[in-house]
Scaffold this motif. Sequence first.
Motif, PDB file in Angstrom:
ATOM      1  N   ALA A  86       4.362   8.703  10.021  1.00 43.61           N
ATOM      2  CA  ALA A  86       2.919   8.587  10.217  1.00 43.61           C
ATOM      3  C   ALA A  86       2.220   8.486   8.865  1.00 43.61           C
ATOM      4  CB  ALA A  86       2.399   9.799  10.982  1.00 43.61           C
ATOM      5  N   GLN A  87       1.267   7.577   8.800  1.00 47.76           N
ATOM      6  CA  GLN A  87       0.467   7.415   7.585  1.00 47.76           C
ATOM      7  C   GLN A  87      -0.927   6.957   7.990  1.00 47.76           C
ATOM      8  OE1 GLN A  87       2.198   5.450   4.042  1.00 47.76           O
ATOM      9  NE2 GLN A  87       0.390   4.145   4.021  1.00 47.76           N
ATOM     10  N   GLY A  88      -1.923   7.770   7.674  1.00 48.10           N
ATOM     11  CA  GLY A  88      -3.295   7.420   8.034  1.00 48.10           C
ATOM     12  C   GLY A  88      -3.506   7.253   9.520  1.00 48.10           C
ATOM     13  N   GLY A  89      -2.773   8.004  10.323  1.00 53.09           N
ATOM     14  CA  GLY A  89      -2.926   7.920  11.770  1.00 53.09           C
ATOM     15  C   GLY A  89      -2.143   6.789  12.414  1.00 53.09           C
ATOM     16  N   ALA A  90      -1.402   6.028  11.625  1.00 44.47           N
ATOM     17  CA  ALA A  90      -0.625   4.901  12.156  1.00 44.47           C
ATOM     18  C   ALA A  90       0.857   5.100  11.857  1.00 44.47           C
ATOM     19  CB  ALA A  90      -1.100   3.580  11.549  1.00 44.47           C
ATOM     20  N   THR A  91       1.700   4.509  12.688  1.00 43.68           N
ATOM     21  CA  THR A  91       3.134   4.497  12.434  1.00 43.68           C
ATOM     22  C   THR A  91       3.452   3.385  11.445  1.00 43.68           C
ATOM     23  OG1 THR A  91       3.618   5.329  14.650  1.00 43.68           O
ATOM     24  CG2 THR A  91       5.414   4.258  13.478  1.00 43.68           C
ATOM     25  N   VAL A  92       4.112   3.722  10.345  1.00 43.92           N
ATOM     26  CA  VAL A  92       4.498   2.715   9.358  1.00 43.92           C
ATOM     27  C   VAL A  92       6.017   2.665   9.294  1.00 43.92           C
ATOM     28  CG1 VAL A  92       2.383   2.951   8.013  1.00 43.92           C
ATOM     29  CG2 VAL A  92       4.357   4.367   7.446  1.00 43.92           C
ATOM     30  N   GLN A  93       6.544   1.531   8.936  1.00 40.95           N
ATOM     31  CA  GLN A  93       7.984   1.317   8.898  1.00 40.95           C
ATOM     32  C   GLN A  93       8.443   1.014   7.475  1.00 40.95           C
ATOM     33  OE1 GLN A  93       8.841  -2.906  10.477  1.00 40.95           O
ATOM     34  NE2 GLN A  93       7.058  -2.269  11.658  1.00 40.95           N
ATOM     35  N   ARG A  94       9.628   1.457   7.149  1.00 39.34           N
ATOM     36  CA  ARG A  94      10.225   1.215   5.833  1.00 39.34           C
ATOM     37  C   ARG A  94      11.709   0.956   6.030  1.00 39.34           C
ATOM     38  NH1 ARG A  94      13.113   4.588   2.429  1.00 39.34           N
ATOM     39  NH2 ARG A  94      13.056   4.070   0.187  1.00 39.34           N
ATOM     40  N   LEU A  95      12.210  -0.106   5.427  1.00 35.99           N
ATOM     41  CA  LEU A  95      13.622  -0.432   5.550  1.00 35.99           C
ATOM     42  C   LEU A  95      14.459   0.614   4.819  1.00 35.99           C
ATOM     43  CD1 LEU A  95      15.834  -2.441   6.460  1.00 35.99           C
ATOM     44  CD2 LEU A  95      15.553  -3.571   4.242  1.00 35.99           C
ATOM     45  N   ALA A  96      15.364   1.247   5.549  1.00 37.43           N
ATOM     46  CA  ALA A  96      16.267   2.222   4.939  1.00 37.43           C
ATOM     47  C   ALA A  96      17.519   1.541   4.411  1.00 37.43           C
ATOM     48  CB  ALA A  96      16.648   3.301   5.950  1.00 37.43           C
ATOM     49  N   VAL A  97      18.085   0.654   5.193  1.00 41.48           N
ATOM     50  CA  VAL A  97      19.291  -0.057   4.780  1.00 41.48           C
ATOM     51  C   VAL A  97      19.474  -1.270   5.679  1.00 41.48           C
ATOM     52  CG1 VAL A  97      20.884   1.204   6.276  1.00 41.48           C
ATOM     53  CG2 VAL A  97      21.733   0.245   4.129  1.00 41.48           C
ATOM     54  N   SER A  98      20.061  -2.331   5.148  1.00 48.29           N
ATOM     55  CA  SER A  98      20.367  -3.536   5.913  1.00 48.29           C
ATOM     56  C   SER A  98      21.868  -3.749   5.870  1.00 48.29           C
ATOM     57  CB  SER A  98      19.634  -4.740   5.318  1.00 48.29           C
ATOM     58  OG  SER A  98      19.831  -5.887   6.111  1.00 48.29           O
ATOM     59  N   ILE A  99      22.443  -4.092   7.011  1.00 46.84           N
ATOM     60  CA  ILE A  99      23.887  -4.030   7.208  1.00 46.84           C
ATOM     61  C   ILE A  99      24.410  -5.382   7.690  1.00 46.84           C
ATOM     62  CG2 ILE A  99      25.720  -2.858   8.492  1.00 46.84           C
ATOM     63  CD1 ILE A  99      23.503  -0.719   9.116  1.00 46.84           C
ATOM     64  N   THR A 100      25.473  -5.857   7.106  1.00 52.40           N
ATOM     65  CA  THR A 100      26.109  -7.071   7.604  1.00 52.40           C
ATOM     66  C   THR A 100      27.579  -6.801   7.894  1.00 52.40           C
ATOM     67  OG1 THR A 100      24.632  -8.534   6.393  1.00 52.40           O
ATOM     68  CG2 THR A 100      26.697  -9.472   7.107  1.00 52.40           C
ATOM     69  N   THR A 101      28.043  -7.282   9.014  1.00 57.46           N
ATOM     70  CA  THR A 101      29.426  -7.091   9.413  1.00 57.46           C
ATOM     71  C   THR A 101      29.864  -8.274  10.256  1.00 57.46           C
ATOM     72  OG1 THR A 101      30.960  -5.641  10.615  1.00 57.46           O
ATOM     73  CG2 THR A 101      28.700  -5.764  11.429  1.00 57.46           C
TER      74      THR A 101
END
Length: 591
Positions: free
Chosen positions: A427-442
């Motif tokens: 939560a940030q400023g009353g909104a849900t924000v997203q942040r990439l933690a990791v990107s995976i290729t297989t």
Amino acid sequence: MVRGIVATGLLALAACQFPRPADVPGDAGPDAPTDAPIDARPDLVTGRIERRYATPAGVVDVGSDLSLLTVQAVIPSGQDAFTIVSGVARADGTFEIEGVPPGPYILKAGRTAHATDRHEVTLRTTVPARPAQLTTMATPIDLQLGGLVPVPSSYVSIISGAAGVEAIVPLPASPASLAQTLDWATASPLYSGGPPPLPDARMGDDLTIAQYRVTDATTLGALRVEEVVAAAAPSAVTLYDGVGSAVSDTLGPVTARLTPGTVVSRALLDQGHSTLSAPSSLRVRCVALPVAAGGWSVEGAAIDGPMIMSVGVTDFLGGATATLPLATYADPFPAAWQRYCKLTYARARAVRVPGASPTQLTASTVRLVNPAGLALTPMSPPTAIRVDGLDAESGGVLRNDGRPVSVTWTGASQASQYNVSVYQLRAQGGATVQRLAVSITTSTPVLTIPAELLAGSDFITFVVTASMSSNTYAAGNLFPEGVPGAASTTVTAMFRFSSTCGDSTVDVGEACDEGSATATCDADCTSVECGDGTRNAAAGELCDAIVDTPGCDSDCSANICGDGHRNPTTEQCDDGNTMSGDGCSAACRTE
């Protein structure tokens, strides 16, 4: 030591040969043979991060500055255990990692990595343009254009395909001419971010000026069409950084035509997608490139180019648009150029953390083909996704106890590789924000992610993509590129990543904890609330998509025509019955 298998993602690595020692014993004397074979060191990983510029004259590879990048190999060293070995990354784009034994390992840089067993890796970004000088200061261009077509809504685009750049100038209604000063520093690169390239006639760069008519329908399922109505190809133009120039010409009709020759059926595109994601847009964009398309991103963003036309659905109110009709369009670009069409069907899934408004993540189907290939059957997204054995459609809690997190899914028949991106939600400023933690290729439909890669996460969601291209992932060619190409994505529900949720004790940050889902407490230790994105069967929720979707009403009941709740993703009306003749049909269509 690290537990789990590191998630892998998309880098821009390219093959790079390094000098290898001759296969000669260390105590070999002067009589040792001089033609001993040159063998690759079995414990050495080499590669290069680069951008490949492809032009009719050939290709130019430009290495990226890696001097500030940490490159690592994550090597299995026992059950749920790994050893991390750091390598050397250089300003010329090359890197190497010593001490990596033969066998599977994870090549990792920042939040992106790849699961591979190759010690010479290839992963590059290819763009169909030449390396060009970039604009670094204000560069005024005096535009004097005549011959414009008087249409209600249009814009002018000044395009150089060889330099990979375009500048757009909005036009007033029914224009006859244009006299305006444009700052080229505000132009847009076609294939990357950053400053715009400068077209250079001395390098053989082209320049096309095209007027695009924009047509927006006002009906349900509105179509937005952008197409060329007039164009010109000025004589040689060279722009100099910070130096004013003039471009003048008279636009005229375009006789060449592009005919994609098909309609795009939304019914086919919907196959395999979660009914808890809602359709948001459908677009076909056809472009012309000076050379054959090479690079292509699984997100569908790497290949763009000088646009011939774009047709898209701007909304799906009532599910009114079942097909996307395509016609014949003016094509102002050189006949020798390659033509490609990119279809993008975007769906959105809402997620939100407690106490905040929702955000949406995109689950899309993308196809990059020759124009005739639009009639091909689209690739379906990954299905039956499970995270640590939990149904990814419903969400829940993942134990943060140091053990790795397992993600499995049913793969698509056309897929050559998969990508898993994990997003942290807060939560940030009353909104849900997203942040990439990791990107995976297989290359397989199963992935185990170590808890360390999810450190700092409280709520997370997974975006799983299947992609198809001509690259050979198993041989170390790790980036999908080439035509045809396809990708399709699924977004999961939200999961809580916690070391305490589920222990039947209410801890800091938990609204409740009853050990499992109950009528008053969700499994992720949040209070039961329709619209929180977590389905709670014990509380009577049949689904929870947060918003209306084709498979779920926003009141957490199934989407059914005649239930009195108008679901705009499928219904134009809903009067609470299934009788026709009263203004709302039995199929919930307006009469």
